[in-house]
Structure formats: C-alpha cells, structure tokens
Design an enzyme around this catalytic site. Structure first.
Site, PDB file in Angstrom:
ATOM      1  N   ASP A   1       0.853  -1.184   0.000  1.00 54.11           N
ATOM      2  CA  ASP A   1       0.000   0.000   0.000  1.00 54.11           C
ATOM      3  C   ASP A   1       0.890   1.236   0.000  1.00 54.11           C
ATOM      4  OD1 ASP A   1      -2.667   1.182   0.244  1.00 54.11           O
ATOM      5  OD2 ASP A   1      -1.962   1.871   2.190  1.00 54.11           O
TER       6      ASP A   1
ATOM      7  N   ASP B   1      -7.574  -2.061   4.523  1.00 53.91           N
ATOM      8  CA  ASP B   1      -6.653  -3.147   4.206  1.00 53.91           C
ATOM      9  C   ASP B   1      -6.980  -4.445   4.938  1.00 53.91           C
ATOM     10  OD1 ASP B   1      -5.018  -1.533   2.530  1.00 53.91           O
ATOM     11  OD2 ASP B   1      -4.079  -0.668   4.292  1.00 53.91           O
TER      12      ASP B   1
ATOM     13  N   ASP C   1      -2.058  -0.166   6.397  1.00 49.52           N
ATOM     14  CA  ASP C   1      -2.196   0.477   7.705  1.00 49.52           C
ATOM     15  C   ASP C   1      -3.622   0.933   8.004  1.00 49.52           C
ATOM     16  OD1 ASP C   1      -2.400   2.503   5.888  1.00 49.52           O
ATOM     17  OD2 ASP C   1      -0.745   3.711   6.673  1.00 49.52           O
TER      18      ASP C   1
END
Length: 903
Positions: A338, A641, A637
């Site tokens: 990410d 996710d 984070d």
C-alpha cells in the site's frame, strides 16, 4: 415531503449518490428539517438493529484446546497411552500423557490470542451523534442511529454512519482509514454518476471517517453492518485465513506418519498372530512401535526454531504476531504494498517554495520541525531573504494548524487537522515562525474555512490599524483574485506573469506535488468583515508539498527483486499520482501501471501498480495471486486493508501509523513503519525453512531407525531391544535436547541470491527420504549387532542397545548440519550450541546408566568400559556412512559436468 411518522424505510436506496437529495429523502421516508419521530426511530431500531458491528463467531478456549489435540501425532500417542494403561505400565502411561500435555499446552498458548478484529472496529465508532428528531437537535449514542436520521457533523467529529450530504459548508473529510487516500476529500451536496467508485462519491460521508474542517447536514443511509465499514467487517469475518505453508507440510508429514504407524501396527499384529506370540507380548511390541514412530520433540523444536527467528526479526524492528508466519516469509514471491504510509511517510511535507525572486528547496522529513532552506543547492538564511521571510510568516498565520511548545520540545508536530495545514505550519516553524507567537502581535479576527466552490480559505488578522487578509488555495483561484505581485515591491500582475505562474504550478503538479498559492491584501479597520474582503490580493508565492517517499523504499524493492520477490503497489490515489510514485521508486520499469477498473483485462504478471483500488479490489488481487500459486505479502495500515491483510499469506501492518484493525488482522507488524524489516524477515524465513528441514531430517531419521530396529527384532523373533519407557527416554534426550541446536544453525551460502523456494516443495524430499532410509538402516543394524553380542543378559543387552542407539542419533546430529558439505568442512564455531547439546545429552544418558535410582526406573544397568567403547565405535559409523554418501554425490556431479563438457 412524505411524513416520516406513518411509513417505514425499506433497505438502502439504490445508487443514492446519483440522485437528487429530495428523492433520497423520499425513499427513506424522512424529512430534512424535522427528521424522524421518536416512535419511527424506535421502530426502525427494532427492525434493523443497532448501529454496531456484530460478530457471531466466537472461538472458546475449549475449542482452541480441542484444535491442539486434533493432531495425528496426538492420536498415536493417545493409543499408545491406552495400550500402556491397559497393561498397567504406570510409568510409561504417565510419561506419554505428560508429552501430550506439554506439546498441547505449547500450541494452545501460541493460538490463545483470540481474534480481536471486530472489537477493534467497534472501538473506532463515534460514541455520540448529533441528530434532528421531531425538529429538535439532540445528542444520542451513535449505536441508536437508524436509517433516515438527519445528522449534523463538523470539524473534529467522527462520522457516526454512512450518510448522503444534504447541505455542506467547507466540508473536508479524512477517508484514509477507509480508502487509503493521502489527502482529505472535499464533500458537498451534488449528484454524481451512478458508476462512480466509493472513493469519488463527493456527496457521501462514511462511518468512522474524520471531519477535518467545515460542517454538514446529512441523512443516514446505512448503519452498522450495512455500512461500508460493516461490509469490510463482514469480509474480515468471512475471509478464511490461508494455512501457513509450514502447517500444510506438517499436516502432510502427520498423515504419512499416521498411515505408516497404522500400517506397521497392523503388520505387527498380523506377524504376532502368525508366529504364535502371546497377545500381551504383541501389544507390547505394538506400543513400542507407536511410541517410536512419533517425533515427540518436533513441535517443541519447531516452536523454538520459529521463536529464534522471531527474535532475530525483532532486531530489525518488526514483530511477528503468529509464529508460523516466520517460516512462510521465506517462501514469499510477491509483495503487495500500500502506498500511503508504507512507501510514503504518510505525512505531507513542503519541499518547494516558488517566489517571484526564485525557487527554494526545503529539507526535513515528515512533520519533524528541523530543516533548512536552499537556493541553488546552497543553504540560505531566511532572515536575509525578505520575500521568503514574508511568505513563511504569512503562512504561519494562514494555517489552521499550529505548533505548540510541546511540539518544539519533541521537534515533531502533531497532526491535529488537515495534513496540508500541518505541513504549512511545519515549514513556517522551520523558519522560526510560530502561530502562538505571531498571533500575539497579529490576532485573528475572522476565519473563512476552505470552500470547494471558492477553492480557497482565508484568515483576517488585525495588523496595527489595518485588517490583513491572507488567502491560500488553488493557483487559478488565488491568481484570479490577485491584482499585484510582490517582487520586493508591489507591482501590477500582467497576463504573461499569470500564465508563467500557472505553468510553474502545472510543472510541479506533474512531479506529484500538491500546490498551494498564497496572497494577501490590507483593508482599513472600518471595513466590514466577511468574504468580500478577499479581493485585490498581492500574490506572494507558491507552496509545493508532497507525501515524501520513504528513503528506504527504493532499496527494499530492489533487494526484494534480487531475491526473486516482485513488488505490486496498490493505492487508492489517482493514476497520475500513482505513476509519479512508481517512477520515484523504480516500479515503473517492473510492469504496467493500471486503474483498478481495468483489473479484469490485465494479467497481474505484467502489472506493477494498481491505482484507485478499493478494499474489495485489494482482496480480489490477493485472491487472484494466490490462485496463481503466489505466496503473497500484503502491507497496509488502514481499515480498508483488513480483509486483504487477513487473506494474504503474510499480512504486514504499520506499527506507528497502522489502525488497530490492521494490526489485529496481520501476522507481522513493522514497529517503526520501516519496510526494510520485510526483506530482513524474508531472509530469516528462508533460513528457518532450511533449519526446519534439517530438524525434520534429524528427528524422522532417528525415529525411523527405532522403527526399523523394532520391526527387525520382531521379524527375527527376538525380544524387544528397547522398552517403551527407554524409547521415551531416548526421544527426550536426543529429540528434546539436541534438536534445539539446529534451531540456530547458520545459513549455508547467500539465501537472498536464490529465487523463492517452490511452495510445493516438501519438507521431506525424495532425496532426503533416501538419505533417511540409509542412516536409519545403519542405526538399526548397528544396534541389533550390539544387542545380539550381549543377549545373554537381557537387561544388559537392552542397556547397550539403547546406548548405541542414543549415540547413533547424537552423531547423526552432526550429519544433519548439511546434506551436501562434509562435516569436517563446516565451521564448528558457528554453532557452539550444537557441541554443548551433544555433551549435555551424552552426560544425561551416562547418568541414567550409572545412577542406580534412575537406571532402575528406566530398566537399565551399568555398562563395562569395553562395552561402552564398542557402543561408541559402532555409533560413530553413521558419520562415515553419510560422508561416503556425500563423497559419492560429489563424484557423480563431477562426472555429469564432464559429460556435459564433452557433449
């Protein structure tokens, strides 16, 4: 408008973001100004439930314990305990039960950390909500919100439910936990396309997101499990975690040993029956066989191996939450990373200042208050550059964020509002301008928050006998409001100057910068305060900021690639932003950069970056990669996710910036958010896999030797060479003690120069199994030989046989260090623990032989010195046999190379 007191809402309005607010209100049977009646709200609460995230699944401690006992190894030992108990062999029964309890306890406490995913999600919900019911504004617990409620949110509020905006003023919402966007989203009442992705719906606010500025009135369209956050919660619940590769391989080994033990037990019973043995004697042999085939020390050895790896990884500021994940890291083939907060700092930072007199570069990192200013790569003093000083002083007054005295002590700003505002406060602080000092001399009298339509925000300050208006916003808007430009003196803004400034701003934007323009104007003190004062500005400069790339990001990606691990960046940002980041970290050369909407038309083999990805996209990407046989690492984070983190083979959360839900669903946490820990963990994981194979070879070959010994004795109609309690002692001394030394065995060669191992690779390969058969046969033959030499005294013969077998296994420990290299070529000082454990195990057995109380329990007797020497000499032959095998391998490989050259 239809009354809200007579009918009830039916589900979430379809594509409510693509229709006028009046139609949404009609479908929800509510009123914008009066809200729901209390009676209607109660009815809907009873009908649809509370605004909470629910989780019906609960794993009890008893179920966890049952999971530990549900193992082929345990089944075999339980049968052995039953047979032993039936024969009234108390010592053997107690020892077997103790082994079961110890191994089960280790597994139970390893898995006892129950899933806290949904409870953490509950923890981020707003505890209170401002709602209009029966025309009265009131505060109620957010859990009692229902569909159709009219809510009010403002800066600092956490949105209590998914809602369609009815009216908004300067509303900006931080959606990063849900969408991964690095910047707050502007929200307003509008109608957008039905096909718009969640991330682009400007007229919708979502449960758990944070309002950073402005205020709004909205109608609740979804609560609890029906919200977008609830959808993620359901996905987290429904996602089945992929068993670790190690677990799969151990299950295969367990099934093999179970089938082998059952087959051998039936064979023993059949042979015993055909040979006319007594039933009791046949049971005794069967019991010995069952106990000998179980590698009791394997679970403990694996736990220690993984724990040692965990400790090494912790030195790189990474924490492994599940032990089995340590080994899985070694087989990783792709990292799904990410962007926000992982490849980037997750903190906006001003890097460029563009003034009419020239450009300046700003150094620093994130929200740290230390930094310098450079012009033409030379450090400059802000005080000696009046135009730069003026820009930074005005910036300190214009920002809604502020630097506190506590921040100065820590040399780190705390993000209280919009990250853009914090970045502006930080760059001003680097020059020594702090709002808490400036506003003592120039107090703020009015603040005009950012307005999406006006595209600027402004603050008005009292400066001596004047009002100074400071405006910041989009380059087009600020330049449009500016009539002058400050070039050391106030000059008229020309068309050419405007075009040049816009061009500069566009160039910065193509480099991935967010550009803010700033201007000011003065008015007399008798002027009426309001937005009308924002005109005739003097343009001061452009402020270019970005979410900086982590310095280590490019190096991590390059190291991973050299180890055969591909990187796939997944982000919620726009395609251009994603492409810019990819160029900076070198991902643009590794594959294609695509939009998430085009996923179906691309082979993920050729994709390096996916932009505008939603939580469902991320989960889909992980699933597609796993179906293709990839071992997937997913970093993240945010709340968005969580499903992908849970589904991935290894979920990696950020310890500093990561949400609780991301951490709870992950296997690994980067404590300092430094992704270099991932590559270190991959290296350690590869080493652990090699050491696990060595441990399995050592334990299984020793147990196989015991099985061959018992079967051979049975076939020749000999008495048992070793008793059940002696086998358990043997396994305790050789398995439980010495195998620990292999947990710290150093790596053979550069593991990170090799490609990832094939996930289908077995713990016990055909070549390794052949090696096991060879050394096991040597053990069995040698032990039988010593047993036969002393058969006149059965207790003495069993003691000599047990001693020979134990030293066979101890010498085999040295063989286990390498299947290729000679024992004599290995660095002995690299694993001093192995020599120590060899000495300890040898000492323990000699004590058992010569210490009468212990010898009596184990059925042993003291050996003469010549017999002991014979036992050691015969046992040492196992090293010679394996060395000959290694030499033969070298000769064959050399011959094969020679043939290749001649061909």
């Amino acid at each position: 408008m239809v009354s809200s007191n007579t009918t009830h809402s039916q589900g979430i309005p379809e594509n409510f973001w693509a229709q006028p607010k009046s139609r949404t209100l009609d479908e929800l049977r509510t009123n914008e100004h009066h809200g729901l009646s209390q009676a209607e709200a109660r009815f809907r609460l009873n009908q649809h439930g509370t605004n909470e995230l629910k989780h019906d699944q609960h794993v009890s401690k008893l179920e966890l314990l049952f999971h530990q006992l549900n193992s082929p190894f345990v089944y075999i030992l339980v049968v052995a305990a039953i047979i032993s108990g039936y024969q009234s062999r108390v010592t053997e029964t107690v020892v077997i039960i103790a082994v079961i309890i110890i191994n089960s306890a280790i597994g139970f406490f390893e898995e006892y950390r129950a899933e806290k995913t949904i409870s953490k999600l509950r923890g981020i919900l707003a505890p209170q909500a401002r709602v209009i019911r029966e025309s009265v504004e009131q505060k109620i617990p957010a859990r009692y919100l229902v569909q159709g409620d009219i809510i009010i949110v403002e800066a600092g509020d956490r949105v209590p439910a998914d809602a369609r905006i009815l009216e908004a003023r300067g509303l900006r919402v931080n959606q990063a936990p849900l969408t991964g966007e690095s910047m707050p989203s502007h929200k307003r009442d509008t109608v957008i396309s039905a096909s718009s992705a969640l991330i682009d719906r400007q007229n919708v606010i979502y449960l758990s997101t944070l309002v950073v500025s402005g205020q709004a009135t909205a109608v609740v369209v979804a609560t609890g499990m029906q919200s977008e956050l609830g959808t993620i919660a359901r996905e987290v619940i429904q996602v089945r975690e992929t068993p670790s590769d190690l677990v799969k391989k151990l299950r295969q080994l367990g099934r093999f040993l179970t089938i082998a033990s059952v087959g051998l037990a039936l064979l023993v019973l059949l042979v015993g029956y055909l040979s006319g043995r007594e039933l009791l004697d046949t049971f005794r042999v069967t019991l010995a066989l069952l106990v000998s085939i179980v590698p009791e020390g394997l679970p403990i050895a694996l736990t220690v191996t993984l724990s040692v790896g965990l400790t090494r990884i912790f030195r790189h500021h990474a924490l492994i939450r599940r032990l089995s994940a340590v080994e899985t890291l070694g087989s990783v083939t792709i990292m799904c990373i990410d962007k926000t907060g992982t490849l980037t700092e997750g903190e906006m930072m001003v890097e460029r200042l563009v003034l009419p007199s020239g450009q300046y570069r700003v150094s620093g990192r994130g929200f740290a208050l230390s930094g310098s200013f450079y012009q033409d790569d030379e450090a400059v003093s802000v005080a000696k550059h009046p135009e730069l000083s003026q820009l930074l002083e005005l910036t300190s007054l214009a920002t809604m964020s502020t630097i506190s005295k506590e921040d100065l002590k820590r040399d780190q700003a705390k993000q209280l509002t919009d990250p853009t505002e914090t970045a502006l406060a930080v760059v001003a602080a680097k020059a020594g301008y702090y709002a808490f000092e400036r506003e003592e001399d120039y107090p703020e009298v009015l603040e005009l928050p950012f307005d999406q339509e006006q595209r600027y925000s402004a603050s008005i300050h009292r400066v001596k006998e004047q009002y100074r208006v400071i405006a910041k916003g989009s380059i087009e808007r600020i330049i449009g409001l500016s009539q002058y430009i400050d070039r050391g003196k106030r000059l008229r803004m020309t068309k050419d100057t405007r075009e040049a400034l816009v061009k500069q701003a566009e160039q910065l934007a193509t480099q991935g910068y967010r550009v803010v323009a700033l201007g000011y104007t003065d008015h007399p003190r008798n002027a009426k305060l309001g937005a009308e004062l924002v005109n005739n500005l003097t343009f001061v400069g452009l402020i270019a900021m970005t979410d900086p790339i982590r310095p280590e990001a490019r190096g991590v990606i390059e190291k991973a690639l050299s180890a055969g691990v591909r990187t796939l960046m997944i982000t919620g940002d726009h395609l251009l932003t994603a492409a810019h980041i990819a160029r900076k970290i070198g991902l643009d050369t590794q594959g294609e950069i695509i939009h998430a909407q085009d996923l179906e038309h691309h082979d993920l083999k050729g994709v390096a970056v996916i932009s505008r990805a939603t939580p469902r996209d991320k989960l889909l990407i992980v699933e597609k990669l796993q179906r293709r046989g990839e071992i997937v690492v997913m970093t993240g984070d945010g709340v968005n996710d969580a499903p992908a983190l849970k589904k991935a083979d290894i979920g990696v959360a950020m310890g500093k910036s990561g949400s609780d839900i991301a951490i709870e669903t992950s296997e690994m946490v980067l404590l300092n958010d430094n992704i270099t820990g991932i590559v270190a963990a991959i290296s350690e994981g590869r080493r652990i896999w090699e050491n696990i194979k060595k441990i399995v070879y050592y334990l299984v070959s020793t147990n196989l030797g015991e099985v061959m010994l018992i079967v051979a004795a049975l076939a020749m109609n000999w008495p048992l060479p070793v008793l059940v309690v002696q086998i358990l002692w043997l396994n305790l001394v050789t398995d439980g003690v010495t195998s620990m030394a292999l947990t710290v065995e150093p790596a053979e060669g550069d593991l990170m120069s090799r490609p990832p191992r094939d996930p289908k690779e077995s713990i016990v390969s055909s070549g390794s199994f052949g090696r096991m058969l060879l050394v096991s046969a040597v053990m069995a033959v040698g032990t039988l030989l010593v047993f036969r030499l002393n058969i006149d005294d059965l207790t003495y013969a069993r003691t000599s046989a047990l001693t020979t077998l134990i030293f066979f296994q101890l010498f085999n420990l040295f063989n286990s260090r390498s299947a290729i290299q000679s024992v004599f070529n290995l660095n002995w000082s690299a694993n001093k623990l192995l020599v120590t454990m060899f000495g300890l195990a040898s000492g323990l057995h000699l004590i058992a032989v010569y210490y009468l109380p212990l010898a009596g329990i184990l059925g042993l007797t003291a050996l003469s010195f010549p017999t002991l020497v014979v036992c050691l000499a015969v046992a040492l032959s196992i090293v010679l046999v394996d060395e000959l095998r290694k030499l033969g391998r070298v000769i064959v490989l050399s011959w094969a190379k020679t043939q290749t050259v001649f061909d």
